[in-house]
Structures are given as C-alpha cells and as structure tokens.
Design an enzyme around this catalytic site. Structure first.
Site, PDB file in Angstrom:
ATOM      1  CG  HIS A 239       4.521  18.234  47.930  1.00 28.66           C
ATOM      2  ND1 HIS A 239       3.688  17.360  47.044  1.00 28.66           N
ATOM      3  CD2 HIS A 239       5.075  16.922  48.711  1.00 28.66           C
ATOM      4  CE1 HIS A 239       3.604  16.316  47.209  1.00 28.66           C
ATOM      5  NE2 HIS A 239       4.313  15.885  48.072  1.00 28.66           N
TER       6      HIS A 239
ATOM      7  CG  ASN B  47      10.236  10.579  49.502  1.00 32.75           C
ATOM      8  OD1 ASN B  47      10.819  11.318  48.663  1.00 32.75           O
ATOM      9  ND2 ASN B  47       8.989  10.763  49.744  1.00 32.75           N
TER      10      ASN B  47
HETATM   11  O1  G2I Z   1       0.483  14.759  51.525  1.00 29.43           O
HETATM   12  C1  G2I Z   1       1.148  14.719  50.011  1.00 29.43           C
HETATM   13  C2  G2I Z   1       2.169  13.626  50.202  1.00 29.43           C
HETATM   14  C3  G2I Z   1       3.215  14.174  51.052  1.00 29.43           C
HETATM   15  N1  G2I Z   1       4.207  13.107  50.761  1.00 29.43           N
HETATM   16  C4  G2I Z   1       4.082  11.765  51.308  1.00 29.43           C
HETATM   17  C5  G2I Z   1       2.868  11.280  50.266  1.00 29.43           C
HETATM   18  O2  G2I Z   1       2.321   9.853  50.481  1.00 29.43           O
HETATM   19  C6  G2I Z   1       1.710  12.099  50.271  1.00 29.43           C
HETATM   20  O3  G2I Z   1       0.657  11.819  49.700  1.00 29.43           O
HETATM   21  C7  G2I Z   1      -0.701  11.919  50.224  1.00 29.43           C
HETATM   22  C8  G2I Z   1      -1.583  11.314  49.131  1.00 29.43           C
HETATM   23  O4  G2I Z   1      -1.148  12.045  47.728  1.00 29.43           O
HETATM   24  C9  G2I Z   1      -3.063  11.539  49.428  1.00 29.43           C
HETATM   25  O5  G2I Z   1      -3.807  10.708  48.577  1.00 29.43           O
HETATM   26  O6  G2I Z   1      -0.727  11.185  51.447  1.00 29.43           O
HETATM   27  C10 G2I Z   1      -2.206  11.862  51.861  1.00 29.43           C
HETATM   28  C11 G2I Z   1      -2.209  11.062  53.307  1.00 29.43           C
HETATM   29  O7  G2I Z   1      -1.228  11.378  53.923  1.00 29.43           O
HETATM   30  C12 G2I Z   1      -3.088  10.828  50.773  1.00 29.43           C
HETATM   31  O8  G2I Z   1      -4.429  11.361  51.332  1.00 29.43           O
HETATM   32  C13 G2I Z   1      -5.404  10.187  51.715  1.00 29.43           C
HETATM   33  C14 G2I Z   1      -6.190  11.029  52.484  1.00 29.43           C
HETATM   34  O9  G2I Z   1      -5.978  11.730  53.544  1.00 29.43           O
HETATM   35  C15 G2I Z   1      -7.425   9.808  52.806  1.00 29.43           C
HETATM   36  O10 G2I Z   1      -8.546  10.695  53.681  1.00 29.43           O
HETATM   37  C16 G2I Z   1      -7.910   9.037  51.789  1.00 29.43           C
HETATM   38  O11 G2I Z   1      -8.513   7.789  52.406  1.00 29.43           O
HETATM   39  O12 G2I Z   1      -5.980   9.690  50.675  1.00 29.43           O
HETATM   40  C17 G2I Z   1      -6.437   8.400  51.136  1.00 29.43           C
HETATM   41  C18 G2I Z   1      -6.715   7.634  49.950  1.00 29.43           C
HETATM   42  O13 G2I Z   1      -7.647   8.255  48.987  1.00 29.43           O
END
Ligand code: G2I
Length: 450
Positions: A236, A200
């Site tokens: 995205h 992915n």
């Molecule tokens: O960044 C968008 C996505 C890119 N591809 C891989 C996916 O796994 C990724 O998802 C995002 C989530 O949507 C976010 O929710 O990944 C982020 C982290 O790399 C996630 O953010 C994290 C925050 O950075 C943290 O501070 C927080 O504790 O979400 C965590 C849980 O809410």
C-alpha cells in the site's frame, strides 16, 4: 390521447425490468488484458473483490475481463466467517469463490489469524480457549474451502511498525506468545496440504526493521521445517510511504530463503505519469524475481477503494483505464489499445440497444429504447429508428431527435446528461408515437458509440 408521461414512464419501467437486454460480449485477444499478459509471464494478476459489487455489471465485467485471481476483500475475515463462536457463515465468501471458479480465477484466502476485524468474543478468551478457538477457526474455514484456494494468508500483520522488530500486541501474541504463528501454520498445513501458506504484512516492502523481523521468522521456519510457502507484501503506497528503492532486492532476499513471494494488496495513491511509473516499477520488480508468482491490486476501481480519495487503482470511478493501467500492462509485456486517456480509446467504444413497446392505446403507443455501453466507457451514443408511415413521433424524452427528409427515419443522440456511460452501464430514452392508422412497431437500427 397519449398517456400522461409520468404514468407512461412508470409503466415502462416495469416492462423494461422484465425485458431482456442483450450485451455485446468482449473477447480479448491474447495479452491485451492484465491477466492474460501476466499469464504470458507465468504469473497471475488479481484484485481484491467485494461480494456486494458483483451484481454491478461494469464491476463484474471489468473483473472478468482483466483479472485472473481474486482475494475477498473482507468476506473471509474472522468477523465475517465466525461472528459467534463455532457458528460459521460463508455466504458472501462463497459467492466470490464460485464467481472466481466460473471464470477460472485463482483465489487467495484472506485471512485466518489477524488482530483486526476480530470479533470481541475472541479477544475475551483466556489462553487455553483462545488456542483452541484459533485452531478451530483455521480448521473450519480451510476445510470449507479445501481444494479451492491457491494460497492462504494464514497470519496477517503480526509485527509492529517501527524499529522494534517485535510482535504487535494482539490477543494472540499477548496470550499465546510468539509461538502462535508457528502453531497457526502447522494447523493450516494439516487441514489443506495443497494450499500455499503465506505470511502477509505491510511496511515490509523494503529492507527495514519490520521486514528484517519477518525475514528472521521465515528463515527460522525454513530451518526448523515449520510449514511456510510464501510471503505476501501488501504494497500500500502513497507519497508518505512510496515504493522503496530496494523493493526488488527485498522480494529477492525472501525468495532466496526458499519461499514464493507475492504482491498481495497493491495500491499506489496518485495520478497520471507519476502513478503510472510507480505501477510499472512494481510490476517489473515482481517479474524480475523468479519466485514472485503474482500481483493483486486492492480493488477493481477507485470508486470502491478503501482509500478512494487517493485514487490508487488502475481503473477510475467510471471503470476507465488509467495511465497506470497502461503502464502495468506494458510492464507485463501486454499490448494495450492505447488507453490512459480516461479509458475511452476510440476503437473500444461500443453500445447495444433494445426496444420495448411499453404501452398502447387507441391511436398511439409509447416506446422505450435502452442503450447499454459495451466493455469500455462511452462518451456519446446515437440510435436510429425507422417508423412506418404515416406514424409520427409526438414527443420524445431523454434524447435529442432529428429526422431524415422522409420524416420516417428518426436519429436520436444522447441528451446532454446521459451520453457518458460507464462500461456495461445503461440509460434509456422514450417517445410517444401517433399511430395514424398504422399499428406497426418501428425498426431499431444499430447503436453507434463515441
Ligand atoms: O486496510 C487495508 C488492508 C490492509 N491489509 C489487510 C486488509 O484486509 C485491509 O483491507 C481493508 C479493507 O480494504 C477495508 O474494506 O480492511 C479494512 C478493515 O480493516 C476494511 O474496512 C472495513 C471497514 O473498516 C468496515 O467499517 C466495513 O464494515 O470494511 C468493512 C466492510 O465494508
């Protein structure tokens, strides 16, 4: 004398918490939701889900109504499942998986080996230890969910952006070399041979140096019999990174290698027609590629999107259907109800009411009426209550009352501030009635929503 209002309301709140509120259940006709329309095309339509929102009724209601696949947004990542070496925590991810199973939704497992959200104990390991930690992580997590996962993102985002076509620097690439990807896939296959195993990534959605590198890897894996079943295209998009014109062609060239392709984290910043057209194009591209098995949007509502300010999803912050929703549904061949108007296309607006008699004293009582929106957001509500004469309402709060000529039928409209409710959301109004010698409880009429 009536109780002082503050005391009455506090008392009311306690009683209401214990009372049961009945909601209308919405049974969608075939193909009027994203999931059912996609199923009609032999695909799934899913969303990323966060366990901590499942308790919000509008969130869960929208999820259950519209989607037939989920991806835990963060709960299956390494930092969430193995924060300390060999100590596994699955509580939050389990919550999502059991919710999905209860709704007959597929689950995509996201993700086993990724440089981000990686606990520092992993980054600190030497090569030998890191190899065994990686294989142990894959084994334990996949074992726990064996039989419950449709597809795993075994390795996520291993390649660099830009023109190099090289692997990204990460503890895995730096210490184990490029072979870590193959090793991860081989380990994964040995643990759960029935789960589809995916690579992915993002910025691989069109033909470019990064997607070429992934393409070469998949081609190599297929030629050498390294187990890989699918490639996920995160998708995205925003104005700086728009839907590429060769999106479908790129999906197709991967499919032609003999793997399934999936749109795994779709979100498109924007609004209105432009956003709607982009969503439509992405959906059509997937449908045009036989091996594109489904699409997943990266969240239910703009409210909780990882890039909320870009309003990139299909439901707005009040769970209203956006024009992008209508466009996606139409592209799937579904028959919508003409949303795209903020999510409140007239006919969908419904509400239910419940009544609690919250306190009583010698010559009076307090009543509390809870109004709950149905499966669509509402802009206003009206409720009637019929009182047994000679009862009289002495005061009313959080609503706008009017009476019929007999003085016993009271119609209550929303106050200026509590008429708009998100799907599944509730509000309440209260009143104090004078018994005047009659102790009966008023009859509650139906709720009308607009
Ligand atoms: O960044 C968008 C996505 C890119 N591809 C891989 C996916 O796994 C990724 O998802 C995002 C989530 O949507 C976010 O929710 O990944 C982020 C982290 O790399 C996630 O953010 C994290 C925050 O950075 C943290 O501070 C927080 O504790 O979400 C965590 C849980 O809410």
């Amino acid at each position: 004398m009536p109780m002082p209002r503050r005391a009455a309301q506090a008392f009311t709140a306690v009683l209401l918490a214990a009372s049961t509120v009945t909601a209308l259940s919405h049974t969608a006709a075939a193909a009027d939701t994203l999931g059912s329309a996609a199923a009609g095309k032999g695909r799934y339509f899913g969303t990323a889900v966060a366990a901590n929102h499942l308790g919000e009724s509008a969130y869960a209601g929208t999820l259950d109504r519209e989607f037939n696949q989920v991806t835990p947004e963060n709960e299956m990542k390494w930092d969430a499942t193995e924060g300390s070496r060999n100590t596994f925590t699955f509580g939050n991810a389990d919550q999502i998986v059991s919710h999905a199973q209860g709704q007959n939704m597929k689950v995509r497992g996201h993700t086993l080996v990724w440089h981000s959200q990686l606990p520092s104990w992993v980054s600190g390991l030497g090569a030998t230890d890191l190899r065994s930690a990686m294989n142990n992580h894959i084994t334990q997590v996949m074992q726990h969910y064996k039989g419950k996962i449709y597809a795993w993102d075994v390795v996520n985002e291993a390649y660099q952006d830009g023109s190099s076509g090289a692997l990204r620097s990460s503890p895995f690439a730096d210490k184990l070399g490029s072979g870590f990807i193959e090793e991860a896939f081989r380990t994964a296959r040995s643990v759960d041979p029935n789960a589809k195993l995916c690579y992915n990534d993002y910025n691989t959605d069109g033909v470019n140096a990064k997607s070429n590198a992934v393409y070469a890897m998949v081609k190599d894996f297929k030629s050498r019999g390294v187990p890989i079943d699918c490639v996920g295209f995160q998708s995205h998009f925003n104005p700086a990174s728009p839907v590429p014109s060769d999106y479908q062609a790129n999906l197709q060239r991967f499919a032609d290698l003999g793997v399934d392709v999936q749109i795994t984290e779709l979100d498109i910043e924007g609004s209105g027609t432009a956003q709607a057209n982009n969503y439509s194009n992405v959906v059509k591209a997937c449908l045009a590629v036989t091996r594109c098995t489904g699409l997943t949007v990266w969240g239910v509502t703009d409210k909780y999107s990882w890039r909320s300010s870009g309003t990139p999803l299909l439901f707005d912050s009040n769970y209203g259907k956006k024009p992008a929703y209508d466009a996606a549904l139409a592209a799937l061949g579904g028959s919508g109800t003409g949303g795209g108007d903020g999510g409140n296309p007239g006919g969908n607006a419904t509400c239910t009411v419940s009544f609690a008699r919250t306190s009583d004293w010698n010559d009076g009582y307090n009543g509390e009426v809870t109004v709950k929106a149905g499966s669509a957001p509402i802009n206003g509500w009206t409720v009637t209550l019929t009182f047994a004469p000679p009862q009289k309402v002495a005061s009313l709060w959080n609503g706008t009352p009017s009476w019929d000529s007999s003085g016993s039928v009271m119609t209550v409209r929303a106050a200026s501030y509590n008429g708009s409710l998100a799907a599944g959301a509730s509000t309440s109004f209260g009143f104090t009635a004078a018994k005047n010698g009659n102790n009966s409880t008023p009859t509650l009429g139906a709720c009308t929503a607009s």
